[in-house]
Design a protein around this motif. Structure first.
Motif, PDB file in Angstrom:
ATOM      1  N   TYR A 147       2.415   0.437  -9.738  1.00  7.86           N
ATOM      2  CA  TYR A 147       1.885  -0.675  -8.938  1.00  7.86           C
ATOM      3  C   TYR A 147       0.612  -0.264  -8.217  1.00  7.86           C
ATOM      4  O   TYR A 147       0.334  -0.706  -7.098  1.00  7.86           O
ATOM      5  N   THR A 207      -8.103  -4.785   0.450  1.00  3.65           N
ATOM      6  CA  THR A 207      -7.487  -3.592   1.036  1.00  3.65           C
ATOM      7  C   THR A 207      -6.036  -3.859   1.407  1.00  3.65           C
ATOM      8  O   THR A 207      -5.169  -2.998   1.220  1.00  3.65           O
ATOM      9  N   GLN A 263      -3.900  -3.708  -1.642  1.00  6.61           N
ATOM     10  CA  GLN A 263      -3.648  -2.326  -2.028  1.00  6.61           C
ATOM     11  C   GLN A 263      -2.553  -1.712  -1.149  1.00  6.61           C
ATOM     12  O   GLN A 263      -1.689  -0.989  -1.641  1.00  6.61           O
ATOM     13  N   GLN A 264      -2.583  -2.017   0.152  1.00  2.42           N
ATOM     14  CA  GLN A 264      -1.562  -1.460   1.050  1.00  2.42           C
ATOM     15  C   GLN A 264      -0.183  -2.041   0.761  1.00  2.42           C
ATOM     16  O   GLN A 264       0.827  -1.348   0.880  1.00  2.42           O
ATOM     17  N   GLN A 311       0.805  -3.034  -2.201  1.00  2.00           N
ATOM     18  CA  GLN A 311       1.252  -2.395  -3.439  1.00  2.00           C
ATOM     19  C   GLN A 311       1.761  -0.978  -3.171  1.00  2.00           C
ATOM     20  O   GLN A 311       2.737  -0.536  -3.763  1.00  2.00           O
ATOM     21  N   ALA A 312       1.072  -0.266  -2.256  1.00  2.00           N
ATOM     22  CA  ALA A 312       1.479   1.106  -1.947  1.00  2.00           C
ATOM     23  C   ALA A 312       2.739   1.129  -1.086  1.00  2.00           C
ATOM     24  O   ALA A 312       3.374   2.161  -0.953  1.00  2.00           O
ATOM     25  N   GLY A 313       3.099  -0.020  -0.491  1.00  2.20           N
ATOM     26  CA  GLY A 313       4.288  -0.082   0.344  1.00  2.20           C
ATOM     27  C   GLY A 313       4.021   0.255   1.798  1.00  2.20           C
ATOM     28  O   GLY A 313       4.949   0.398   2.584  1.00  2.20           O
ATOM     29  N   GLY A 314       2.744   0.402   2.174  1.00  5.86           N
ATOM     30  CA  GLY A 314       2.416   0.716   3.562  1.00  5.86           C
ATOM     31  C   GLY A 314       2.400  -0.529   4.431  1.00  5.86           C
ATOM     32  O   GLY A 314       2.594  -0.471   5.639  1.00  5.86           O
ATOM     33  N   LEU A 315       2.153  -1.679   3.811  1.00  5.61           N
ATOM     34  CA  LEU A 315       2.173  -2.966   4.510  1.00  5.61           C
ATOM     35  C   LEU A 315       3.222  -3.808   3.794  1.00  5.61           C
ATOM     36  O   LEU A 315       3.281  -3.821   2.569  1.00  5.61           O
ATOM     37  N   GLY A 331       3.326  -5.968  -8.538  1.00  8.05           N
ATOM     38  CA  GLY A 331       4.176  -5.165  -7.664  1.00  8.05           C
ATOM     39  C   GLY A 331       4.525  -5.872  -6.381  1.00  8.05           C
ATOM     40  O   GLY A 331       4.749  -5.239  -5.353  1.00  8.05           O
ATOM     41  N   ARG A 345       8.510  -3.034  -3.329  1.00  9.14           N
ATOM     42  CA  ARG A 345       9.444  -1.978  -2.896  1.00  9.14           C
ATOM     43  C   ARG A 345      10.271  -2.447  -1.711  1.00  9.14           C
ATOM     44  O   ARG A 345      11.467  -2.195  -1.631  1.00  9.14           O
ATOM     45  N   LEU A 393       0.985   5.407   2.909  1.00 11.16           N
ATOM     46  CA  LEU A 393      -0.376   5.011   3.254  1.00 11.16           C
ATOM     47  C   LEU A 393      -1.410   6.087   2.931  1.00 11.16           C
ATOM     48  O   LEU A 393      -2.604   5.829   3.003  1.00 11.16           O
ATOM     49  N   SER A 417      -3.672   5.034   0.456  1.00 15.68           N
ATOM     50  CA  SER A 417      -4.608   3.984   0.894  1.00 15.68           C
ATOM     51  C   SER A 417      -5.725   4.553   1.766  1.00 15.68           C
ATOM     52  O   SER A 417      -6.655   3.848   2.112  1.00 15.68           O
ATOM     53  N   LEU A 445      -9.391   4.512   0.457  1.00 19.13           N
ATOM     54  CA  LEU A 445      -9.902   3.142   0.377  1.00 19.13           C
ATOM     55  C   LEU A 445     -10.216   2.614   1.776  1.00 19.13           C
ATOM     56  O   LEU A 445     -11.226   1.936   1.978  1.00 19.13           O
ATOM     57  N   TYR A 480      -1.866   0.158  13.642  1.00 15.92           N
ATOM     58  CA  TYR A 480      -0.547   0.284  13.023  1.00 15.92           C
ATOM     59  C   TYR A 480       0.507   0.695  14.044  1.00 15.92           C
ATOM     60  O   TYR A 480       1.621   0.207  14.042  1.00 15.92           O
TER      61      TYR A 480
END
Ligand code: NA
Ligand code: NA
Lengths: 183, 303, 418
Positions: A132, B52, B55-56, B58-62, B114, B220, C37, C40, C43, C292
């Motif tokens: 992903y 952005t 992307q976050q 997708q990465a699971g950070g957001l 994702g 996720r 993160l 990320s 980016l 955050y």
């Protein structure tokens, strides 16, 4: 050791040239876009391209500034101590820079994830479905090229920063540079 | 069970209906779950621009985003279907179409990114605002119009010989004032709130497109929720998107009255205004965005 | 906690400030176990500077280089000299006036300080001023750049608050004049305490000649205003137009611009812009992790808890912004603070968004020179080879009077033209 110092010097020359070309390109793009719009045919992609070129030269230029030890820093402590301790501090700072370069290399490694890409036989869709991570598939809004070409400046920056910081560190350890304070 | 943090990112400021919708999702979830969901809303692109934020997610950070479908149409061609000209005449019909079977089915496509798509909402219908009046779309040829930069909309304007010009929204007032652009693709809310009426006194209410937004959750994060939690989250988002629809249904006529009250030259245009552009656009986009057919059929049934 | 320790230690040991911000952010991600993160991170670093408005930074730097190379800046200073140069301590007043004129061309304090230091500092040294004082005056006067239009900070605030940038520029006029006036008062008092070197006398003929030679410099601000009002260019593009105009004037009017030097100008402009942009990029990741971890949000909630009226709110905000400005500079600080403070200020306290914008931007302008992280201070130090700490000490009276202006503007909204 010497080869790292030499490599750093060579990279510095390339970076200086690239910086000149990129700054000139940004200026030219903006001027051409103004002219084109005055003739009623706005260049749809000019702004996005100019922004991306600026991002690239910002990191190339930053790398160059590290090579030349021209960074903004608080020098309160290093101004107050003896020449010997100042050198020690400078060695520590260069180690911090190396550490930052390594972290950045790690972060870009995670982002580009080249091993998973290779495992998928460089099939972008397969890579994406597994991770992903859309890094290789994202397209710019108006330029019509993949964003990854611009993203490449980050691993490049991590690499050149590593070389420059290592070279500065080597010079500090050998006491080759007249230190003073980093300007 | 441990508390679940749900961070939601939007590009709009706190005062915008989209951000308010997410604030309401947070409040409602906290009540329903007895504080189990801990929601934080990050407005105004605080966590980055939409690309952005995607992307976050997708990465699971957001965990969640309330993001424009325009941004997603860059990644999923079929999302361009939601921008097909004259799918629906107004926000009432748009709200029905966006919650109908075809659109709901389109939500499944976010899995390929994702993400879990929870529901489509909307901003107002799109109209034309300009410095000089245009009687037909032929008058638009050679003009520069501000658009949101994405392919489906760019094609629509280029087919009319308009030079689509991406100006950041806050710069639009000045760009119209000094003639850097001749007009803009706009909704009534922005025309009113950005005070564009003096700079571009000609409003042609065309209602040619919707401007949908979508609530997406990180894949996720979604996978880690229990069935009960999934149900609760998804229902809450639907309820609050219904509230969002009701806001636009209520406010669109008000904004139009407000704009008329400024002495603007407001005229209404029929689809014929755009001439061949509509069929040419369909020629390009029907193959790329197959959902257009289903959406048209469903929209026709709503009339 | 780890983040705070890493931040303080690295900062005071003298690591590059960009690296301090970037590593602190990284330490937070690792410490909080939010490794998702880290992918990320790069980016976020890039997107912090991938903004249209920031294009003005390298362009402003280039305008300045071209103006210096073409002998245009020196003519601008000459004009200021003809107007106020014969007063006692004349060159200090000249410095302020020339910076006011330059501020109508450039919209970034860092660009302006980089440019004006090269011209003003040698001039002041030649007339017997200490180098540190010369640099400090130039740095303080450079703060007029983001207050007098054009201003990048106002542009960014306008974008975030969705209000008219043109109206913001107008709202900034009186505070800008107050700041310039305050600087002049400071100079006058300084001159009483510690007499300045005598200014060389100028004959009437010399003055007229200086004014006549300087007239050509007015073409540049005129081309900026003209290109914007005629709809030829955006405020950002007008910086590119100004660069072209500076080139043309330097080449065909003053004939001092040497084509061979242009690559070096591009390099200098690019390097200085990169120094600033790297700070913007790293401050962006830093404020990203602050957001955050909800630190600014909690601070805002705390202010609301304490303050029961708009004036108290703004005064508390000034204190907070002074602290914020110490560690995060300019544009990233705006991006972090505005979305949190604006809704509170307008809906809870009924504060006008233009008033709030001027207060925030003035605060963050001050932040550019407050240690430990003060980008304007470091630009001045880099260009002039004087230590940042010494510059700050010498500039303190100017900073103090600017702080007074900020408080006055906070308390009296009437000072904002609406
Ligand atoms: Na300015
Ligand atoms: Na500071």
């Amino acid at each position: 050791m010497n080869s790292i110092v030499k490599l750093s010097a060579q990279i510095t020359r390339i970076e200086a040239t690239a910086l000149k070309v990129l700054v000139a390109s940004v200026l030219l793009l903006m001027v051409v876009n103004v002219a084109a719009r005055a003739l009623n045919s706005s260049l749809y992609w000019a702004d996005e391209l100019a922004i991306n070129l600026m991002v690239i030269f910002a990191f190339i230029g930053s790398s160059l500034m590290f090579a030349q030890r021209r960074n903004f820093a608080v020098t309160l402590v290093s101004d107050a101590v003896s020449e010997k301790n100042r050198r020690r501090i400078s060695i520590f700072v260069q180690c911090v820079n190396v550490l930052f370069a390594l972290f950045l290399a790690y972060a870009t490694w995670l982002w580009f994830d080249p091993l998973t890409l290779a495992r998928n036989g460089f099939q972008l869709q397969g890579f994406f479905e597994e991770t992903y991570n859309s890094i290789y598939q994202e397209v710019t809004n108006t330029i019509g090229v993949r964003r990854v070409w611009f993203f490449l400046v980050m691993p490049l920056f991590a690499f050149t920063l590593l070389v420059h910081s290592a070279a500065c560190l080597i010079q500090d350890i050998r006491a080759e540079t007249t230190l003073g304070t980093p300007k | 069970q441990s508390a679940k943090t749900l961070r939601i990112g939007t590009i709009t400021p706190g005062s915008h209906f989209w951000t308010q919708t997410m604030d309401r999702v947070g409040t409602s979830l906290a009540e329903k779950s007895g504080g189990m969901f801990k929601t934080q809303v990050f407005p105004s692109g605080q966590l980055g621009n939409e690309a952005t934020m995607i992307q976050q997610i997708q990465a699971g950070g957001l965990e969640m985003g309330f993001l424009t479908v325009a941004e997603f149409s860059n990644r999923i061609d079929d999302m361009g279907a939601l921008f097909a000209p004259y799918l629906v005449p107004d926000v009432t019909h748009a709200s029905k179409l966006l919650t109908g079977a075809t659109a709901t089915g389109m939500l499944d496509q976010f899995t390929s990114l994702g993400m879990k798509g929870l529901g489509f909402g909307l901003g107002g219908m799109r109209h034309l605002i300009s410095r000089d009046e245009a009687q037909t779309s032929a008058d638009l040829s050679g003009r520069k119009y501000r658009i949101t930069p994405f392919a489906a909309l760019r094609d629509f304007y280029e087919l009319m010989g308009v030079a689509p010009t991406p100006v950041p929204l806050p710069g639009l007032f000045d760009a119209l004032a000094n003639g850097q652009v001749d007009g803009a693709d706009i909704d009534l809310e922005l025309a009113w709130k950005l005070k564009l009426y003096d700079q571009a006194p000609n409003l042609k209410t065309t209602s040619q497109m919707m401007f949908p937004v979508v609530a997406v959750v990180s894949g996720r994060y979604w996978a880690a929720l229990s069935d009960e939690e999934k149900m609760m989250l998804s229902e809450t988002v639907s309820e609050q998107i219904d509230w969002l629809f009701s806001q636009y249904i209520e406010f669109e006529p008000k904004w139009l009255d407000d704009l008329k009250g400024t002495g603007m030259n407001v005229t209404t245009a029929e689809p014929a205004f755009f001439g061949d552009t509509l069929s040419e656009w369909a020629g390009i986009w029907e193959p790329k965005a197959p959902s257009i057919i289903g959406l048209r059929e469903e929209a026709a049934a709503l009339m | 906690m780890i983040t705070a320790i890493v931040f303080v230690v690295l900062l005071f040991v003298g690591a590059p400030i960009g690296v301090v911000l970037a590593i602190s952010a990284a330490a937070y991600l690792i410490d909080a176990g939010n490794t998702a993160l880290i992918g990320s991170y790069s980016l976020q670093l890039m997107s912090g500077i991938g903004k249209y408005g920031l294009l003005a930074i390298p362009l402003f730097m280039l305008v300045g280089e071209m103006m210096n190379g073409g002998g245009i800046t020196i003519r601008l200073v000459g004009m200021a000299r003809a107007i106020v140069g014969t007063m006692k301590g004349g060159l200090v007043y000249v410095n302020i006036l020339a910076n006011m004129m330059m501020a109508s061309i450039l919209g970034s304090a860092t660009a302006q300080i980089a440019i004006m230091s090269k011209v003003m500092v040698p001039e002041m040294e030649r007339e017997g001023y200490s180098k540190t004082f010369a640099v400090a005056t130039t740095t303080a006067a450079g703060l007029l750049s983001p207050v007098i239009p054009p201003s990048m900070m106002f542009v960014v605030y306008g974008v975030l608050a969705q209000i008219s940038i043109g109206d913001l520029f107008i709202a900034g006029i009186i505070p800008g004049l107050m700041m310039a006036g305050g600087f002049m008062v400071v100079i006058f008092i300084m001159g009483l305490i510690n007499p300045f070197p005598e200014a060389p006398r100028l004959s009437r003929g010399e003055r007229i000649a200086l004014l006549r030679d300087g007239l050509i410099t007015l073409v540049i601000p005129a081309s900026i205003i003209g290109s914007i009002t005629l709809g030829l260019a955006t405020p950002t593009e007008s910086a590119a137009i100004a660069a072209v105009m500076a080139y043309l004037i330097g080449k065909f009017v003053t004939r001092e611009l040497v084509e061979r030097d242009i690559p070096q100008m591009l390099l200098t402009a690019g390097s200085n812009a990169a120094l600033v942009l790297f700070m913007v990029a790293t401050a962006n990741v830093f404020s990203w992790i602050l957001i955050y971890s909800q630190i600014p949000q909690s601070l805002a909630a705390w202010i609301v808890f304490i303050a029961d009226n708009p004036i108290l709110f703004l005064l508390l905000l000034n204190i907070i912004m002074l602290l914020v400005g110490m560690v995060i500079d300019g544009i990233p600080a705006l991006i972090m603070v505005v979305p949190i403070v604006l809704p509170v200020a307008t809906s809870v306290y009924g504060i006008d968004p233009y008033h709030l914008g001027i207060v925030l931007c003035l605060n963050l302008t001050l932040g550019l020179v407050t240690p430990p992280v003060g980008v304007a201070l470091y630009v001045a130090a880099t260009v002039s080879n004087v230590k940042a700490g010494a510059i700050f000490k010498s500039a303190l009276p100017f900073v103090a009077i600017a702080a007074v202006v900020v408080v006055l503007v906070s308390v009296f909204p009437a000072l904002i033209i609406r």
